[in-house]
Design a protein around this motif. Structure first.
Motif: not given
Length: 408
Positions: A140-144, A169-178, A215-224, A244-248
């Motif tokens: 699983x990876x999170x794409x920034x 186009x491949x199955x070895x790496x899954x986009x778990x988050x953005x 599964x996940x969409x995330x952004x921001x830090x403590x100040x957010x 997009x059917x994900x959790x924040x």
């Protein structure tokens, strides 16, 4: 013991709970339930100087679903600390490696079950190769997305589309988050944040068009979290994730440890006011002496006693993280430590491993007395103001001789 750091479990758990509630991480009583926002607990940079091996298990038991680390080596160390604390792998939070990776890191990503942040095709190819060598596991990876920091992340548009085409186009790496990162989350009404939100929305459209369902969409830090009132950034993020059917998720770092940048152009926030510093850095008096009026104190004689004084010597200095900017001359007051619950002003220069404080008005100060270098009565924000920096740099720079761990 020269100096040591104590971490308050009660305050760390309290800060995490405060941030979780403020981010909307607690289920709502409304019907239907409001989607919740997870709080990723950042323990990178050795938990901002507090000790990741100490803080990670506390945050895991407090309910953190994710922990954030700097690199793969730190992620492996956090996994080991969680296991040593008796938290089984099944019960451990996911661990996000936030600052990239190289080819040689990929085997350890798989070995320790880490989730790396990626933005280059090369990174994904390395992970796919390592997955193949490991028997066909899926990584699983999170794409920034780089929406305006120009630091790390894939640029929206053609560069992102090409990356998504490869990964779909491949199955070895899954986009778990953005994810993306806001450059000005501590600025009220920031035009830059508005523009970053727009670019992230466009990027999420491309992700959906590529047929990916993170599964996940995330952004921001403590100040957010702190600056969400008028900004509505977290409500926006929840809506974007739900679309997009994900959790924040929001990534909280410095606020976990009791500090947060003031909101520029905004009022004093309830979140920032309610946070409690987690670290107490202590040392002991190793010397007490009397000086007469006219005697110089410390390097270069920048401080001259104007009266008879009683001085205490502390075995900490800038090599330990006590900033040299806290030095004091007759013309310029400096920092202070807490002796018997009272302020003891620094006199003369902070040197490499030694600092002198004035205990003239603190009766009974003696060899071996406990001294608070950083904690109640003398905060990282106090040090930062005197040093012309931010609390982040102060706590990350603390290098005690020993870490005592949890102090209640």
């Amino acid at each position: 013991m020269k100096s040591w750091v104590e971490v308050s479990e009660r305050r760390l758990v309290g800060n995490y709970g405060l941030l979780r509630a403020a981010a909307g991480g607690e289920p709502s009583a409304a019907t239907p339930p409001t989607p919740t926002t997870a709080v990723l607990a950042v323990v990178k940079a050795n938990a901002y100087g507090h000790g990741a091996a100490v803080c990670a298990p506390v945050l895991a038991r407090a309910g953190a679903e994710w922990l954030g680390v700097t690199d793969v080596a730190e992620g492996a160390a956090v996994r080991e600390a969680l296991a040593a604390a008796g938290i089984s792998r099944r019960e451990q939070p996911e661990v996000l490696v936030m600052s990239g990776l190289l080819r040689e890191d990929t085997a350890d990503v798989i070995r320790h079950g880490l989730t790396p942040v990626v933005w280059l095709r090369e990174q994904m190819e390395w992970l796919a190769e390592a997955a193949g060598r490991s028997g066909g596991v899926v990584v699983p990876v999170h794409v920034e997305i780089d929406t305006g920091m120009a630091r790390q992340g894939v640029a929206p548009g053609r560069e992102l589309e090409q990356l998504l085409a490869w990964v779909s186009g491949q199955t070895a790496v899954r986009v778990d988050g953005v994810m993306t990162h806001f450059a000005s989350s501590e600025v009220a009404g920031s035009a830059q944040t508005v523009e970053q939100r727009k670019r992230f929305e466009e990027a999420m459209g491309a992700v959906a068009a590529a047929g990916l369902r993170p599964e996940w969409v995330h952004a921001g830090n403590s100040s957010t979290v702190d600056n969400q009132g008028a900004e509505g950034n977290l409500a926006w993020l929840r809506g974007l994730a739900t679309g997009v059917g994900a959790r924040s998720m929001v990534r909280a770092g410095i606020a976990l440890y009791g500090y947060c940048l003031p909101i520029e152009g905004g009022g004093v926030s309830e979140v920032r006011q309610a946070l409690q510093p987690v670290m107490t850095w202590k040392t002991r008096v190793i010397g007490v002496r009397e000086v007469e009026a006219g005697e110089t104190v410390g390097y270069n004689g920048i401080f001259v006693a104007e009266r008879a004084m009683r001085l205490a010597l502390l075995p900490v200095g800038y090599a330990d993280g006590l900033r040299r900017e806290l030095s004091a001359s007759n013309a310029r007051p400096g920092g202070w430590a807490m002796v018997k619950g009272q302020r003891a002003a620094i006199v003369g220069r902070v040197s490499m491993n030694l600092t002198i404080v004035d205990v003239s008005g603190i009766a009974g100060t003696a060899l071996g007395d406990e001294v608070v270098v950083l904690g109640d009565g003398v905060t990282a924000e106090d040090h930062a103001w005197l040093a012309g920096t931010i609390a982040y740099e102060i706590v990350c720079g603390v290098r005690p001789a020993h870490r005592c761990g949890i102090a209640g």
